[in-house]
Each structure stands twice: as structure tokens, then as C-alpha cells.
Design a protein around this motif. Structure first.
Motif, PDB file in Angstrom:
ATOM      1  N   SER A   1      -3.729  -2.522   0.604  1.00  0.00           N
ATOM      2  CA  SER A   1      -2.825  -1.991  -0.408  1.00  0.00           C
ATOM      3  C   SER A   1      -1.399  -2.007   0.115  1.00  0.00           C
ATOM      4  CB  SER A   1      -3.228  -0.564  -0.800  1.00  0.00           C
ATOM      5  OG  SER A   1      -3.301   0.271   0.337  1.00  0.00           O
ATOM      6  N   LEU A   2      -0.457  -1.764  -0.764  1.00  0.00           N
ATOM      7  CA  LEU A   2       0.947  -1.798  -0.366  1.00  0.00           C
ATOM      8  C   LEU A   2       1.236  -0.725   0.679  1.00  0.00           C
ATOM      9  CD1 LEU A   2       3.341  -3.556  -1.179  1.00  0.00           C
ATOM     10  CD2 LEU A   2       3.971  -1.813  -2.866  1.00  0.00           C
ATOM     11  N   ASN A   3       0.728   0.470   0.443  1.00  0.00           N
ATOM     12  CA  ASN A   3       0.926   1.591   1.366  1.00  0.00           C
ATOM     13  C   ASN A   3      -0.409   2.006   1.969  1.00  0.00           C
ATOM     14  OD1 ASN A   3       3.796   1.947   0.768  1.00  0.00           O
ATOM     15  ND2 ASN A   3       3.089   2.618  -1.252  1.00  0.00           N
ATOM     16  N   PRO A   4      -0.386   2.665   3.134  1.00  0.00           N
ATOM     17  CA  PRO A   4      -1.645   3.090   3.764  1.00  0.00           C
ATOM     18  C   PRO A   4      -2.439   4.030   2.854  1.00  0.00           C
ATOM     19  CG  PRO A   4       0.201   3.298   5.297  1.00  0.00           C
ATOM     20  CD  PRO A   4       0.796   3.009   3.949  1.00  0.00           C
ATOM     21  N   ARG A   5      -3.772   3.948   2.971  1.00  0.00           N
ATOM     22  CA  ARG A   5      -4.660   4.837   2.234  1.00  0.00           C
ATOM     23  C   ARG A   5      -5.651   5.440   3.208  1.00  0.00           C
ATOM     24  NH1 ARG A   5      -5.669   2.789  -3.797  1.00  0.00           N
ATOM     25  NH2 ARG A   5      -7.264   4.388  -3.607  1.00  0.00           N
TER      26      ARG A   5
ATOM     27  N   ASN B   1      -7.262   1.820   4.262  1.00  0.00           N
ATOM     28  CA  ASN B   1      -6.659   0.685   4.953  1.00  0.00           C
ATOM     29  C   ASN B   1      -5.277   1.073   5.457  1.00  0.00           C
ATOM     30  OD1 ASN B   1      -4.368  -0.926   3.190  1.00  0.00           O
ATOM     31  ND2 ASN B   1      -5.783   0.195   1.851  1.00  0.00           N
TER      32      ASN B   1
ATOM     33  N   GLY C   1      -2.349  -0.377   5.134  1.00  0.00           N
ATOM     34  CA  GLY C   1      -1.188  -0.792   4.361  1.00  0.00           C
ATOM     35  C   GLY C   1      -0.664  -2.165   4.762  1.00  0.00           C
TER      36      GLY C   1
ATOM     37  N   GLU D   1       2.496  -3.774  -7.824  1.00  0.00           N
ATOM     38  CA  GLU D   1       1.969  -3.610  -6.470  1.00  0.00           C
ATOM     39  C   GLU D   1       1.226  -4.861  -6.024  1.00  0.00           C
ATOM     40  OE1 GLU D   1      -0.210  -0.069  -5.632  1.00  0.00           O
ATOM     41  OE2 GLU D   1       1.377   1.266  -6.333  1.00  0.00           O
TER      42      GLU D   1
END
Length: 287
Positions: A46-50, A73, A75, A105
Motif C-alpha cells: 500500500s502507499l502507506n504502512p499498514r 505491509n 508501505g 492511491e
């Protein structure tokens, strides 16, 4: 001609993809197994960490596994700078599974990785589209068409769409094909639930079901879709042996992904390729 040579924008030496998720970013499999694959599909980025979901994240069922990892993930930035170079060093083409909550995104992810050496992208359309009230992209054929068309304008290489096995699957598949997808991954996990009675009171665990239990369902889906769309299908669902993979070929797939099998046996891909080769040699010798 071998079926996997017909997949546009991707050069494969064999038809086995390591499926997104179960092999992480390469930490859990021997390097020789990773290097032997036809292609590597990364864990979703994803674009930012999750951070993902709290435990429990996994529960076993008869002939299957329910997972609710929550798309954990690091990011885009960390993936591109610290993880991707290692994955590229293994040799097989790297296909990045991308996920987003809006079209923008997804587009930012493709733009951020376009010059990184990746071979292509697998679009996870099971994510909710926040701008449309949280409905999953996979439930909205028009939304899938618009998303894939915009991604195709941005990226001319390999672009697969990972279908959900539920909802308007045929309509979504046709929309992705019309918008320019190179291939369709058929399919994601099936929504499922298990009940844990070991703690004195029932504990419910919801997530996505994978493993041998879903193979007959996904075989049927591949069979039906192969007669309705022309874009190549990459089968994903319960492949544990070379015979499983061969059955998917007979049903219309052009390549296949191995996921849960690597949790049972980290070297399963090597065995599956060897077993499949025997089926294919027999098939071609009689063809």
C-alpha cells in the motif's frame, strides 16, 4: 506452444507464480525455491504502512486455512528501497500486488514503482473504495473499468487484476479485460468463518479461506471465465500438487499461483513443477 508463453507483457520460463501473501517478501522460503519460480507476486503493498489486524490472524479448517492478516505491509517507500532490490536479485520477474482505498492511491503506487525494475502489477480489487462509500472495487464493474483504464494509461507493461470469487465476477472480468488488463488472477480467497470452542465460550474468526477446500470452486470459476473472456487467466486456489495445476490448465488457465502449499511445505513449488512437467510431457506427446 506452452500456455504461459501467451501471457502478454511477461516473459516466463515456467508457469508457477508464488502467490501474494503466503511467502511474505521472501523471508520464509529457501532462496533456491524463490529463484525457481516463473514469477514472484509480492505481498500486497500500500502507499502507506499498514499494521494489519490484531491476532488471531490464522485458523485451520478441514482442507483449508482462514486468514485475516489485514494487509499488513511496510508501505511503498520501505518496500521500494529496502525490500525490492533483494527480490529482484533472485532472478524471476517481480510482480507487485498493489492495494489502495482510491484510484489515486493505486496510481501513486504504479508511478512510484514504474522505474524500479518490476515486471508488472497485480491489482487487488478486493479493497474498499472509500470514495464510493466503502464498497469493494470488486463489487463495482464500472469502477474496475475506470481503475484499470487509468492504470493502463500510466503503465504499458504487465497488468493483472486479481478477481474476487464472489459478487459480479463475470461483469468485473469483462470490465477489466475491456479496460486493458494483461491477465486476470482467478481468484482471491473466499469469505469464511470458523468457531473456536477451546476457550470456554465460542470465539469467531472471520477471514479469507484458501487451500484445497476451495479448489473445486475455483476450478469451476476458471472454466466458466475461460469461455467468456479472451484475456489469459492465472489460476489461484488450492494448488498442492502438479495434478492440481494441470487440472487448471485443462479448465482454461494459462499459468497458476501457489500460496497455501508453501505454508505446508516450503519446497512445494519445486515438487509441483516437477509433477506438472510429467503431465505436460504426456499431454504434448499425445497432442
Amino acid at each position: 506452444m506452452r500456455p504461459w508463453s501467451e501471457i502478454p507483457h511477461l516473459s516466463l520460463r515456467n508457469p508457477l507464480f508464488l502467490a501474494s501473501g503466503t511467502w511474505g517478501f521472501g523471508e520464509t522460503l529457501p532462496p533456491r525455491v524463490i529463484s525457481a519460480a516463473g514469477a514472484l507476486v509480492t505481498k500486497g503493498v500500500s502507499l502507506n504502512p499498514r499494521t494489519g489486524n490484531p491476532p488471531p490472524r490464522l485458523s485451520e479448517t478441514p482442507c483449508g486455512l482462514i486468514n485475516s492478516i489485514g494487509l499488513e505491509n511496510p508501505g511503498l517507500s520501505t518496500f521500494r528501497e529496502r525490500i525490492l532490490p533483494r527480490l529482484l536479485s533472485h532472478g524471476p520477474p517481480v510482480v507487485v500486488n498493489i492495494l489502495g482505498e482510491s484510484e489515486e492511491e493505486f496510481l501513486d503506487l504504479v508511478r512510484g514503482l514504474a522505474e524500479s525494475g518490476v515486471a508488472g502489477f497485480e491489482v487487488n480489487i478486493s479493497c474498499p473504495n472509500v470514495k464510493k462509500g466503502g464498497i469493494a472495487f470488486a463489487g463495482d464493474p464500472e469502477g474496475v473499468f475506470r481503475l484499470v483504464r487509468r492504470l493502463r494509461e500510466e503503465w504499458k507493461g504487465f497488468l493483472a487484476v486479481k478477481l474476487s470469487p464472489v459478487g459480479p465476477v463475470l461483469e468485473v472480468a469483462r470490465a477489466a479485460e475491456e479496460a486493458g488488463a494483461s491477465a486476470l488472477t482467478c481468484a482471491n480467497t473466499y469469505p469464511a468463518l470458523s468457531v473456536d470452542l477451546s476457550r470456554g465460550r465460542p470465539r469467531f474468526h472471520q477471514g479469507g479461506l484458501s487451500g484445497p477446500a476451495i479448489k473445486p470452486l475455483t476450478l469451476r470459476l476458471v472454466y466458466e471465465l475461460s469461455r467468456k473472456v479472451k484475456v489469459p487467466l492465472i489460476a489461484s486456489g488450492g494448488i498442492i500438487t502438479g495434478r492440481d495445476a494441470y487440472e487448471y490448465f485443462l479448465c482454461g488457465a494459462r499459468a497458476f499461483q501457489v500460496g497455501t502449499a508453501t505454508l505446508i511445505d516450503p519446497e512445494a513449488p519445486l515438487r509441483i513443477l516437477s509433477e506438472l512437467d510429467a503431465f505436460l510431457k504426456s499431454d504434448f506427446s499425445h497432442g
